[in-house]
Design a protein around this motif. Structure first.
Motif, short mmCIF file in Angstrom:
data_model
loop_
_atom_site.label_atom_id
_atom_site.label_comp_id
_atom_site.label_asym_id
_atom_site.label_seq_id
_atom_site.Cartn_x
_atom_site.Cartn_y
_atom_site.Cartn_z
N ARG A 269 19.18 4.16 14.02
CA ARG A 269 17.75 4.28 13.78
C ARG A 269 17.38 3.53 12.51
NH1 ARG A 269 15.46 6.36 18.44
NH2 ARG A 269 16.63 8.19 19.14
N VAL A 270 16.34 2.72 12.60
CA VAL A 270 15.93 1.89 11.45
C VAL A 270 14.44 2.09 11.16
CG1 VAL A 270 15.68 -0.46 10.57
CG2 VAL A 270 17.71 0.16 11.89
N ASN A 271 14.12 2.41 9.93
CA ASN A 271 12.73 2.51 9.48
C ASN A 271 12.37 1.24 8.72
OD1 ASN A 271 12.45 5.15 10.46
ND2 ASN A 271 13.32 6.00 8.59
N ILE A 272 11.23 0.65 9.05
CA ILE A 272 10.83 -0.60 8.42
C ILE A 272 9.43 -0.48 7.84
CG2 ILE A 272 12.29 -2.04 9.89
CD1 ILE A 272 9.84 -2.68 11.57
N TYR A 273 9.18 -1.31 6.81
CA TYR A 273 7.86 -1.35 6.19
C TYR A 273 7.66 -2.70 5.51
CZ TYR A 273 3.80 -0.27 3.35
OH TYR A 273 2.56 -0.29 2.77
N SER A 274 6.46 -3.22 5.59
CA SER A 274 6.14 -4.49 4.93
C SER A 274 5.44 -4.21 3.61
CB SER A 274 5.24 -5.35 5.82
OG SER A 274 4.81 -6.48 5.12
N LYS A 275 5.97 -4.74 2.51
CA LYS A 275 5.38 -4.52 1.19
C LYS A 275 4.12 -5.33 0.98
CE LYS A 275 9.11 -5.67 -1.02
NZ LYS A 275 10.02 -5.95 -2.15
N SER A 276 3.95 -6.41 1.74
CA SER A 276 2.83 -7.31 1.49
C SER A 276 1.49 -6.77 1.98
CB SER A 276 3.09 -8.67 2.14
OG SER A 276 3.20 -8.52 3.54
N GLY A 306 15.29 -1.49 20.77
CA GLY A 306 14.06 -0.97 21.37
C GLY A 306 13.09 -0.54 20.29
N LYS A 307 11.78 -0.72 20.56
CA LYS A 307 10.76 -0.32 19.60
C LYS A 307 10.55 1.18 19.67
CE LYS A 307 7.42 -1.49 16.69
NZ LYS A 307 7.67 -2.09 15.38
N GLY A 308 10.58 1.82 18.49
CA GLY A 308 10.32 3.25 18.44
C GLY A 308 8.85 3.48 18.21
N SER A 309 8.52 4.01 17.06
CA SER A 309 7.12 4.18 16.69
C SER A 309 6.64 2.90 16.00
CB SER A 309 6.96 5.39 15.76
OG SER A 309 7.63 5.15 14.54
N TYR A 310 5.50 2.98 15.31
CA TYR A 310 4.90 1.81 14.67
C TYR A 310 5.83 1.18 13.64
CZ TYR A 310 1.36 -0.93 12.20
OH TYR A 310 0.64 -1.94 11.61
N THR A 311 6.65 2.00 12.98
CA THR A 311 7.51 1.49 11.92
C THR A 311 8.99 1.77 12.16
OG1 THR A 311 7.20 3.55 10.68
CG2 THR A 311 5.71 1.72 10.17
N ASP A 312 9.38 2.05 13.41
CA ASP A 312 10.78 2.38 13.72
C ASP A 312 11.36 1.43 14.76
OD1 ASP A 312 10.61 4.51 12.04
OD2 ASP A 312 10.14 5.96 13.63
N LEU A 313 12.65 1.15 14.59
CA LEU A 313 13.43 0.42 15.60
C LEU A 313 14.64 1.26 15.96
CD1 LEU A 313 13.43 -3.21 14.12
CD2 LEU A 313 12.07 -2.37 16.04
#
Length: 363
Positions: A269-276, A306-313
């Motif tokens: 499980r990977v949580n992602i976020y864009s700082k910009s 696979g795409k999870g939620s808006y900010t998850d892979l």
């Protein structure tokens, strides 16, 4: 009466504050004014100011003459109307007004000028100074307002002749994603109704100006350009370097979890976020890097994302046991985050190879 007077004062202050707020906003002129036009306007304003200042000075002299020998009542209250008794809210002095018909509306509300006669009268055991209502005809407010407005106009003209665009120089304002549109943040040095601004890009093939008046831009391809802002009246030039680049999200957290996708599979499980910005961009190729510590013991058969939620892979990883032994499966992000999980390959009673992850059999 006190409440009414206070409401009038509060309303006046609110109007003044509203005007002040409006004047700090960046406003583009609806008409292009030339430097010659603004200079001519400023000369006229200065001439009008000289006339208005003389009238104001005359009204001030008239006012001083009219209030000579008077007492100013502030926050007063009307004690009686027959006879007309007013109490000063500050000094608590009582005045018996002998000519109530001459009172102004403001004075009848408890605020204005009265002129004591030097005599005293008693009302309900209250000693009152006998006074006459004084009607002030000098209108300093009219010309004070005019003088103030003309001074503001002159200041605006001076500012217009030296106006310059100020760009926001934060990284968020100087970086834009390929194929993305945004409004470049800028403002005038001060309130200015005379200047307009034209924005140009040094290379439209990299960054295109889609609105050359308000600086809306679109990133076309990767590269760096210079945005130039030119004011119409002052002809002052401001520049901002903008980089167009493919933006990627950053991994903020990741962890391994059991998977129900089949035998010898594990989920990352990977949580992602864009700082910009609030937009979540894709990850760079190879981020995260998923690998086996010793590929002689086990290998990765396949990885499906696979795409999870808006900010998850969610990465489904299918493993293949090779020989008995212990090693680990690792996920490493480009930003340096590492997640490791112990992996053991062993022989089952049936003589086949199976995998334990963190001490638990993968089924």
């Amino acid at each position: 009466m006190k409440k009414i007077v206070k409401k009038i004062i509060c309303f006046a202050m609110a109007v003044f504050m509203l005007v002040s707020v409006i004047q700090v906003d960046t406003v583009q002129a609806e008409t292009n004014y030339s430097k010659t036009q603004v200079t001519k306007m400023m000369k006229k304003y200065k001439k009008d100011l000289s006339v208005a200042q003389k009238k104001l000075n005359a009204e001030k002299k008239k006012y001083q003459k009219q209030i000579k020998g008077t007492k100013y009542i502030l926050y007063g209250s009307v004690i009686s109307t027959h006879p007309y008794i007013i109490c000063d809210g500050i000094t608590k002095s009582y005045y018996w007004v002998t000519n109530p018909k001459a009172m102004t509306t403001v004075l009848s509300m408890g605020m204005g000028h009265v002129k004591p006669t030097g005599k005293y009268r008693t009302y309900n055991r209250i000693t009152c100074a006998e006074a006459k209502a004084v009607k002030i005809t000098a209108n300093t407010g009219k010309y004070s307002s005019k003088v103030g407005n003309l001074k503001d106009k002159i200041a605006e003209c001076k500012n217009a002749l030296n106006q310059k665009v100020v760009f926001d120089t934060s990284d968020e304002n100087k970086i834009i994603d390929v194929d993305a549109s945004k409004d470049i943040a800028w403002k005038f040095q001060a309130y200015d109704p005379y200047n307009t601004v034209k924005f140009t890009s040094s290379d439209p093939s990299i960054l295109k100006i889609t609105d050359d008046k308000y600086c809306t831009v679109k990133g076309m391809k990767e590269g760096t350009v210079t945005i130039t802002a030119t004011t119409s009246c002052s002809k002052k030039i401001s520049k901002l370097s903008v980089t167009v680049e493919k933006q990627y999200s950053e991994i903020t957290d990741m962890y391994f979890a059991r998977s129900d996708s089949g035998t010898n599979t594990i989920c990352l499980r990977v949580n992602i976020y864009s700082k910009s910005s609030d937009t979540v961009y894709p990850l760079k190729d190879g981020d995260p890097h998923i690998y086996i510590g010793d590929e002689k013991i086990a290998s990765i058969d396949s990885i499906e994302c696979g795409k999870g939620s808006y900010t998850d892979l969610s990465y489904t990883i299918k493993l293949r046991p090779e020989i008995e032994g212990t090693t680990f499966i690792c996920a490493e992000s480009a930003s340096g985050k590492i997640e490791k999980l112990p992996l053991e390959v062993f022989s089952t009673d049936e003589g086949t190879l199976a995998i334990k992850l963190n001490g638990s059999i993968v089924e």
